[in-house]
Design a protein around this motif. Sequence first.
Motif, PDB file in Angstrom:
ATOM      1  N   GLU A   1       8.247   6.224   5.077  1.00 55.90           N
ATOM      2  CA  GLU A   1       7.584   6.434   3.771  1.00 55.90           C
ATOM      3  C   GLU A   1       8.512   6.302   2.553  1.00 55.90           C
ATOM      4  N   HIS A   2       9.822   6.111   2.805  1.00 54.44           N
ATOM      5  CA  HIS A   2      10.761   6.102   1.679  1.00 54.44           C
ATOM      6  C   HIS A   2      11.628   4.853   1.672  1.00 54.44           C
ATOM      7  N   PRO A   3      11.072   3.708   1.250  1.00 54.90           N
ATOM      8  CA  PRO A   3      11.875   2.473   1.270  1.00 54.90           C
ATOM      9  C   PRO A   3      13.140   2.584   0.427  1.00 54.90           C
ATOM     10  N   GLU A   4      13.158   3.498  -0.534  1.00 54.47           N
ATOM     11  CA  GLU A   4      14.364   3.657  -1.373  1.00 54.47           C
ATOM     12  C   GLU A   4      15.478   4.387  -0.623  1.00 54.47           C
TER      13      GLU A   4
ATOM     14  N   VAL B   1       6.840   1.394   4.277  1.00 53.17           N
ATOM     15  CA  VAL B   1       5.689   1.069   3.436  1.00 53.17           C
ATOM     16  C   VAL B   1       5.934   1.735   2.087  1.00 53.17           C
ATOM     17  N   ASP B   2       5.612   1.024   1.030  1.00 54.02           N
ATOM     18  CA  ASP B   2       5.872   1.559  -0.302  1.00 54.02           C
ATOM     19  C   ASP B   2       4.748   2.520  -0.705  1.00 54.02           C
ATOM     20  N   PHE B   3       4.841   3.744  -0.175  1.00 51.70           N
ATOM     21  CA  PHE B   3       3.790   4.719  -0.424  1.00 51.70           C
ATOM     22  C   PHE B   3       3.796   5.217  -1.872  1.00 51.70           C
ATOM     23  N   ALA B   4       4.970   5.192  -2.526  1.00 53.64           N
ATOM     24  CA  ALA B   4       5.009   5.588  -3.937  1.00 53.64           C
ATOM     25  C   ALA B   4       4.151   4.614  -4.754  1.00 53.64           C
ATOM     26  N   GLN B   5       4.243   3.344  -4.396  1.00 49.64           N
ATOM     27  CA  GLN B   5       3.433   2.325  -5.065  1.00 49.64           C
ATOM     28  C   GLN B   5       1.938   2.565  -4.803  1.00 49.64           C
TER      29      GLN B   5
END
Lengths: 340, 340
Positions: free
Chosen positions: A147-150, A160-164
């Motif tokens: 959940e945290h690509p960063e 997966v870019d869940f923040a997006q």
Amino acid sequence: MVTLSEVARHARVTAATVSNVLRNREKVRPETAERVLQAIAELGYRPNLNARALAQGRSSTLALMLSNIANPFYPEFVLAAERAARKSGHFLMVCNTDDDAQIGRAYLNQIAGTFADGVLVMNTDIAMNELCISAMHNGPILLAMWEHPEKPPALPCVAVDFAQAGALAAKHLLELGHRKIGMLIGDGCGGLQDARSDGFRAALAAGGVACATAQMQVRDSIDAGHEACVTLMKKHPQLTAIFASNDLLAIGAIQALIGMGRAVPHDVSVIGITDIALAHQVRPALTTVAIQTAAVAELSISRLIQLIDAPVQVPSMAIGPPPELVVRDSTGPCKARASG
Amino acid sequence: MVTLSEVARHARVTAATVSNVLRNREKVRPETAERVLQAIAELGYRPNLNARALAQGRSSTLALMLSNIANPFYPEFVLAAERAARKSGHFLMVCNTDDDAQIGRAYLNQIAGTFADGVLVMNTDIAMNELCISAMHNGPILLAMWEHPEKPPALPCVAVDFAQAGALAAKHLLELGHRKIGMLIGDGCGGLQDARSDGFRAALAAGGVACATAQMQVRDSIDAGHEACVTLMKKHPQLTAIFASNDLLAIGAIQALIGMGRAVPHDVSVIGITDIALAHQVRPALTTVAIQTAAVAELSISRLIQLIDAPVQVPSMAIGPPPELVVRDSTGPCKARASG
């Protein structure tokens, strides 16, 4: 214990023929195969199949460990992953860890490097250092749906870019004129869904809305979403929209609003994240942000197979396709906009 | 290839100690375990775990083969089966055959007698004689959720009295005064659900209603139930009740009726069979006949373990707990009774 050689003698064939019959009967003439099966039945022979797997080497089996098979998101991932594995000539075994790190650990010890040539791990609460030790000793582990690509983890992953996804939900509600917004944040199946809620909050702030009016942490289920929404609306009856960090919570929230006599989306809009099949099947159909579950499952399987075929020292992260807003019937313009 | 003995020499311990570290680290002093893990890392040793499984004998793993993990009934069965297996010290691996007999066969060949000490098979479309051959060669197979207790199969099974479930649904609708009744009969995940519809029809006949007014075979899904219900109601607008042979179809039917402006249960009653979690989560909550999925899963696991421990020659059938009517909000009195 009856041996393969005894079966061979009894059937008047070579041991290799018995072995062929057990593995792949097309290679053996039907009469011969019949005689061998007859001998097996008469002698009560039970092939030692662990030995057979050993002799053949590669078992061509992948495992998928997940936290909660009863959450409909996981079966949808399993279905796509199993199809993708099969297309590449691999089997997929599924282990449900029942939201328990102990159980997850036991499964991992049981399967990694034995049954499974590689393991996909999804939200299982097993500590990262334990996963790393297992990966070192027992072969590839890939984290699916990171959940945290960063913040790339210490193991290979598909993120997966869940923040997006959260940001897309916020933008949609802002565009509809909503300013008094409640949040239901899922907490279960691998921890708090904070990337989603952080992304949502940041996009609200960028849109000039300081923060959500009210928020609650909720265990991932329709029932929990229902209950939390009742509490939230009693405390904050002025809310005109609810963002839920996953579809189950959002569906529970819709049910709760209908039960409280609040029309969706006329009185209150509801949006989720994931796009499980149920999202289009409930009424009103749920507006949500699709995380492309099937595509992420396929990518995860393909990366895991690459890892098995060519192990690398440096963990690498692949990012799944970008989340997409799917507008259905549970969101609409904010009627109270003028007075907001 | 680095061997276990080389690791032992390098770490200045016995091979047995290396083996202990790999299997069960509690037995070894932390400093020693640390030295062994260091040696493993330095030499790049990869334990041959098929050999280990072989040395240890029994793998304590069960497999569950099912046809369609995306149907929410199966994940609920998996959850209960996995918990029951674990309570008895067994692991449960799940294989999804994707409604395809070919795939089912491939999984069975891959797992039976190798990974799995015993296999539960549920609605997989694999021919009975193939299952029997596998059971003979590779160890116990138990059929879970056998739908025809009056016709025991050639393999051990746990049966559910689905005809009785259908009969309970019919009696409920008759008691509410319904006479113009439509049927949606599920066809998928292991074939037509005819025990349920036969039981329903027989109970209608016993109640003096010759037969259902209209019926359709439908693939098991909410979407298919939705579509079929629209077709059924267009053709037979006089129907006052719909029986669906499973909850997914019933939930789809409710959505369709709402979409067509027919109130549930005011205008049309809907009843299903199974009692999946979704049945109490949708609005209106679904009246259904519970087949006690968790109890059947537990019974299936316990019978399979018995079979593994003490194989028998004669296949035996256990019957699950009797189905029970669960009245919720989707059924009500027939308003058109006087004119019916």
